[in-house]
Write a protein that holds these residues in place. Sequence first.
Motif, PDB file in Angstrom:
ATOM      1  N   ARG A  17       6.400   3.429   0.396  1.00 53.80           N
ATOM      2  CA  ARG A  17       6.418   4.886   0.190  1.00 53.80           C
ATOM      3  C   ARG A  17       5.880   5.184  -1.200  1.00 53.80           C
ATOM      4  NH1 ARG A  17      12.232   5.209   2.143  1.00 53.80           N
ATOM      5  NH2 ARG A  17      12.021   4.970   4.380  1.00 53.80           N
ATOM      6  N   CYS A  18       5.879   6.465  -1.559  1.00 49.68           N
ATOM      7  CA  CYS A  18       5.374   6.902  -2.864  1.00 49.68           C
ATOM      8  C   CYS A  18       5.966   6.057  -3.987  1.00 49.68           C
ATOM      9  CB  CYS A  18       5.736   8.374  -3.079  1.00 49.68           C
ATOM     10  SG  CYS A  18       5.251   8.953  -4.718  1.00 49.68           S
ATOM     11  N   LEU A  19       5.086   5.554  -4.842  1.00 50.05           N
ATOM     12  CA  LEU A  19       5.518   4.683  -5.938  1.00 50.05           C
ATOM     13  C   LEU A  19       5.773   5.478  -7.214  1.00 50.05           C
ATOM     14  CD1 LEU A  19       2.979   1.840  -5.161  1.00 50.05           C
ATOM     15  CD2 LEU A  19       5.457   1.625  -4.997  1.00 50.05           C
ATOM     16  N   GLY A  20       5.601   6.794  -7.133  1.00 49.16           N
ATOM     17  CA  GLY A  20       5.905   7.643  -8.287  1.00 49.16           C
ATOM     18  C   GLY A  20       4.803   7.714  -9.329  1.00 49.16           C
ATOM     19  N   VAL A  21       3.618   7.227  -8.972  1.00 50.94           N
ATOM     20  CA  VAL A  21       2.491   7.311  -9.912  1.00 50.94           C
ATOM     21  C   VAL A  21       1.317   7.979  -9.199  1.00 50.94           C
ATOM     22  CG1 VAL A  21       3.055   5.427 -11.495  1.00 50.94           C
ATOM     23  CG2 VAL A  21       1.973   4.885  -9.319  1.00 50.94           C
ATOM     24  N   CYS A  22       1.605   9.134  -8.619  1.00 49.67           N
ATOM     25  CA  CYS A  22       0.637   9.813  -7.743  1.00 49.67           C
ATOM     26  C   CYS A  22      -0.659  10.166  -8.478  1.00 49.67           C
ATOM     27  CB  CYS A  22       1.253  11.069  -7.151  1.00 49.67           C
ATOM     28  SG  CYS A  22       2.878  10.788  -6.446  1.00 49.67           S
ATOM     29  N   GLY A  23      -0.589  10.362  -9.806  1.00 54.29           N
ATOM     30  CA  GLY A  23      -1.786  10.683 -10.582  1.00 54.29           C
ATOM     31  C   GLY A  23      -2.817   9.568 -10.528  1.00 54.29           C
ATOM     32  N   PHE A  73       0.846  -1.202   0.000  1.00 48.23           N
ATOM     33  CA  PHE A  73       0.000   0.000   0.000  1.00 48.23           C
ATOM     34  C   PHE A  73       0.869   1.235   0.000  1.00 48.23           C
ATOM     35  CE2 PHE A  73      -2.268  -3.186   2.619  1.00 48.23           C
ATOM     36  CZ  PHE A  73      -3.355  -3.391   1.792  1.00 48.23           C
ATOM     37  N   CYS A  74       0.609   2.119  -0.954  1.00 45.84           N
ATOM     38  CA  CYS A  74       1.331   3.388  -0.933  1.00 45.84           C
ATOM     39  C   CYS A  74       0.693   4.299   0.112  1.00 45.84           C
ATOM     40  CB  CYS A  74       1.268   4.068  -2.301  1.00 45.84           C
ATOM     41  SG  CYS A  74       1.990   5.715  -2.233  1.00 45.84           S
ATOM     42  N   LEU A  75       1.533   4.783   1.014  1.00 43.11           N
ATOM     43  CA  LEU A  75       1.028   5.743   2.006  1.00 43.11           C
ATOM     44  C   LEU A  75       1.700   7.097   1.818  1.00 43.11           C
ATOM     45  CD1 LEU A  75       0.323   4.224   5.537  1.00 43.11           C
ATOM     46  CD2 LEU A  75      -1.256   5.170   3.868  1.00 43.11           C
ATOM     47  N   GLY A  76       2.088   7.384   0.572  1.00 41.18           N
ATOM     48  CA  GLY A  76       2.596   8.722   0.256  1.00 41.18           C
ATOM     49  C   GLY A  76       1.461   9.727   0.393  1.00 41.18           C
ATOM     50  N   THR A  77       1.782  10.999   0.357  1.00 40.38           N
ATOM     51  CA  THR A  77       0.781  12.042   0.630  1.00 40.38           C
ATOM     52  C   THR A  77      -0.430  11.965  -0.297  1.00 40.38           C
ATOM     53  OG1 THR A  77       2.609  13.421   1.305  1.00 40.38           O
ATOM     54  CG2 THR A  77       0.503  14.519   0.987  1.00 40.38           C
ATOM     55  N   ALA A  78      -0.166  11.868  -1.613  1.00 35.96           N
ATOM     56  CA  ALA A  78      -1.292  11.870  -2.569  1.00 35.96           C
ATOM     57  C   ALA A  78      -2.218  10.687  -2.306  1.00 35.96           C
ATOM     58  CB  ALA A  78      -0.762  11.820  -4.004  1.00 35.96           C
ATOM     59  N   CYS A  79      -1.643   9.517  -2.123  1.00 35.28           N
ATOM     60  CA  CYS A  79      -2.473   8.324  -1.886  1.00 35.28           C
ATOM     61  C   CYS A  79      -3.206   8.431  -0.549  1.00 35.28           C
ATOM     62  CB  CYS A  79      -1.613   7.060  -1.928  1.00 35.28           C
ATOM     63  SG  CYS A  79      -1.106   6.645  -3.612  1.00 35.28           S
ATOM     64  N   TYR A  80      -2.512   8.978   0.423  1.00 36.60           N
ATOM     65  CA  TYR A  80      -3.139   9.098   1.742  1.00 36.60           C
ATOM     66  C   TYR A  80      -4.391   9.981   1.667  1.00 36.60           C
ATOM     67  CZ  TYR A  80      -3.703   9.498   6.735  1.00 36.60           C
ATOM     68  OH  TYR A  80      -4.221   9.437   7.993  1.00 36.60           O
TER      69      TYR A  80
HETATM   70  S1  FES Z   1       1.782   9.123  -3.160  1.00 37.32           S
HETATM   71 FE1  FES Z   1       1.154   7.166  -3.850  1.00 37.32          FE
HETATM   72  S2  FES Z   1       2.119   6.971  -5.766  1.00 37.32           S
HETATM   73 FE2  FES Z   1       2.845   8.860  -5.024  1.00 37.32          FE
END
Ligand code: FES
Length: 170
Positions: free
Chosen positions: A130-136, A89-96
Amino acid sequence: MSAHDTAERQYTLDRELQAYISECRGKEHSESFLISVLHKVQARYGYLSQEHMQEVAELLGVPASTVSGVATFYHFFRLQPQGKYKVSFCLGTACYVKGAPAIIDAFKEELGIDVGETTKDGLFSLEITRCLGVCGLAPVVMINETVHGKLTPASIPALIAGIRKKEEAG
Ligand code: FES
C-alpha cells in the motif's frame, strides 16, 4: 486416513497457530476464518508452503482445494519463500496514476517472474504494497528497506543490473 493415523498426526505449524485454528474451528462458519488463518501462517513463516496449507485444511476442516484456491487467488499470499531482495510495488493512488503498473510490468519482464513469485536464484521476489507515505516520489518501489522513487520503465533494467553486480562482487 485411519483414526489411528489421525491420532499420530504431527503438525509442523507452531502450537500457537494450531490453537488459533482450533479456536476458529469451534466457531460458527469456521471456513470464514480461512483468510485470517492464512495471514497468520504467512506472518509467521513468510509464505504459505504446501505442507502448511494442507495442515490448515485438516485443522480447520475445509477441503485442501479451497485452501489452495484462496491462497492463489489473493495476490498478498506468497506460495514461495521471499527472495534476498524483496521488491514491493506501491499501488497507492498517486503511484498508480503515475505509472506503477508499467513499472511492475518492467520488473516482471526483466526478472521473468510474476508478482508473488521468487526468481530461481532466490535473489528477487515481487509483491504489492500500500501507500508508502512518499507519494511525492511516485511511482515508488521499495527494495528491502530502500525506497526508489520517480522510476520509469526504462530505468528498471539498470536498477536490477546494479543489484546483481553488487551481489556478484559479494
Ligand atoms: S501512493 Fe505510492 S507512496 Fe503514496
